[in-house]
Motif scaffolding. Sequence first.
Motif, short mmCIF file in Angstrom:
data_model
loop_
_atom_site.label_atom_id
_atom_site.label_comp_id
_atom_site.label_asym_id
_atom_site.label_seq_id
_atom_site.Cartn_x
_atom_site.Cartn_y
_atom_site.Cartn_z
N TYR A 143 14.00 36.66 7.36
CA TYR A 143 15.00 37.23 6.54
C TYR A 143 15.40 36.70 5.29
O TYR A 143 15.63 37.28 4.50
N GLY A 144 15.81 35.12 5.57
CA GLY A 144 16.11 34.66 4.35
C GLY A 144 15.28 34.44 3.42
O GLY A 144 15.43 34.87 2.09
N GLY A 145 13.90 34.25 3.88
CA GLY A 145 12.86 34.25 2.50
C GLY A 145 12.71 35.54 1.91
O GLY A 145 12.65 35.72 0.63
N ALA A 146 12.88 36.65 2.64
CA ALA A 146 12.78 38.04 2.14
C ALA A 146 13.67 38.25 1.26
O ALA A 146 13.86 38.80 0.00
N PHE A 147 14.99 37.89 1.56
CA PHE A 147 16.25 38.03 0.75
C PHE A 147 16.26 37.28 -0.63
O PHE A 147 16.48 37.88 -1.81
N PHE A 148 15.74 35.92 -0.51
CA PHE A 148 15.64 35.20 -1.75
C PHE A 148 14.42 35.53 -2.50
O PHE A 148 14.55 35.66 -3.96
N ALA A 149 13.42 36.04 -2.09
CA ALA A 149 12.21 36.67 -3.04
C ALA A 149 13.09 37.84 -3.75
O ALA A 149 12.72 37.97 -4.82
N ALA A 150 13.60 38.87 -2.89
CA ALA A 150 14.13 40.01 -3.53
C ALA A 150 15.11 39.63 -4.60
O ALA A 150 15.11 40.24 -5.78
N GLY A 151 15.85 38.81 -4.32
CA GLY A 151 17.00 38.36 -5.35
C GLY A 151 16.44 37.60 -6.37
O GLY A 151 16.95 37.87 -7.52
N ALA A 152 15.25 36.93 -6.29
CA ALA A 152 14.60 36.15 -7.54
C ALA A 152 13.99 37.29 -8.32
O ALA A 152 14.33 37.29 -9.61
N VAL A 153 13.33 38.19 -7.99
CA VAL A 153 12.96 39.51 -8.74
C VAL A 153 14.02 40.14 -9.17
O VAL A 153 13.81 40.48 -10.51
N LEU A 154 14.97 40.45 -8.69
CA LEU A 154 16.30 41.11 -9.27
C LEU A 154 16.87 40.28 -10.38
O LEU A 154 16.98 40.83 -11.53
#
Length: 380
Positions: free
Chosen positions: A11-22
């Motif tokens: 969950y944390g990795g998916a959030f960081f990846a989505a945040g980095a893209v944003l």
Amino acid sequence: MKLRTRLTLWYGGAFFAAGAVLVAVVYLIVRDRVTANMPVSGDSVESLVQARAQLGMTDEQLTALIDTVIQRQQAANDATLQAVLFGSIVALVVVGLLAVVFGSLMAGRVLRPIDAITATARRVADRSLHERIDLDGPNDELKRLADTFDGMLARLDRAFEGQRRFVANASHELKTPLAINRTLLEVAAAEPDAGHRVRDLAANLLAVNERHERLIDGLLTLAGSEQAPVDPVRVDLADIAAHVAAQFADEASEAEVAVEVANAPGVVVGDAALLERLVANLVANGIRHNHPGGTLAITTGTVERRGRIAVSNTGPVVAAYEVDALFQPFRRGEGRDRVESVRGIGLGLSIVDSIARVHHGALTAVPNRDGGLTITVEFP
């Protein structure tokens, strides 16, 4: 890793990846808009040519002024982009850490029904099959898993209850005719007009009858020892070993086997009757599978807060690859398998293994160099 940890990391990795893209998309949009709004030096000069007389400046001075303004605007834009990027990254890290904490809490909440299923399975394994999970909630995957587990427990409970009833009924039905046969044989042998052949035949039949009784008792004990102790109590293995050694003193004397007892306190928690049967089977096995002039050593004690009993005997040499087979029902040493023996029925060590398992004990058997076995059982 635990499942909760893996879910949190995912969950944390998916959030960081989505945040980095944003963050990258926002940065590119801001940079594009800032770049598009920057004035061009030549166009600015043309737009201000008509005003140069009012400013009292030559074309060169006006161009230099515009270039200076553009450079300062570019520097300000670069600083703004850096501030936006740095602020976005800091916000991503802070919110990401909060998201990891939130993800851990959510994972724990989601996995709570699985913990309930595991706890119930552990309690069922330790005590009985009557307990159920009875998970409340929507008809989702976890509810269906809990209901399936409850159904499996119900079927197992019925099966084990049927097995217990069958064993109880079978023991009664089998013991009754054997008891009648023993009585009839004893009466026939005691008749005054009974001949020598009749008495010999009666003695042989009584021996066979006694062997069958031992077999039935062994099977009943083996079936009963598969159930965990209902009311476990604190038992000292030293007391049990001393009591069992006294019981088998006459048999050891007849077999010319010297019994050596070295008892130190070894307190365990379990069923006293089953533990006594375990020690008795070990001692009986050590005496009956021995040779005249041999020895039998019984040692009890405590090792690393675990009660321990060890029984070592002399006797025939046992190959290391045959040791595991000795703990299977109806298996004996010296290459015999499912054959009647005057020294036993082939269930003694099987019962020992079963009792040790239901008490969460660790059983080991090691062949002695000069013959015989050393069997050790450690209990928590």
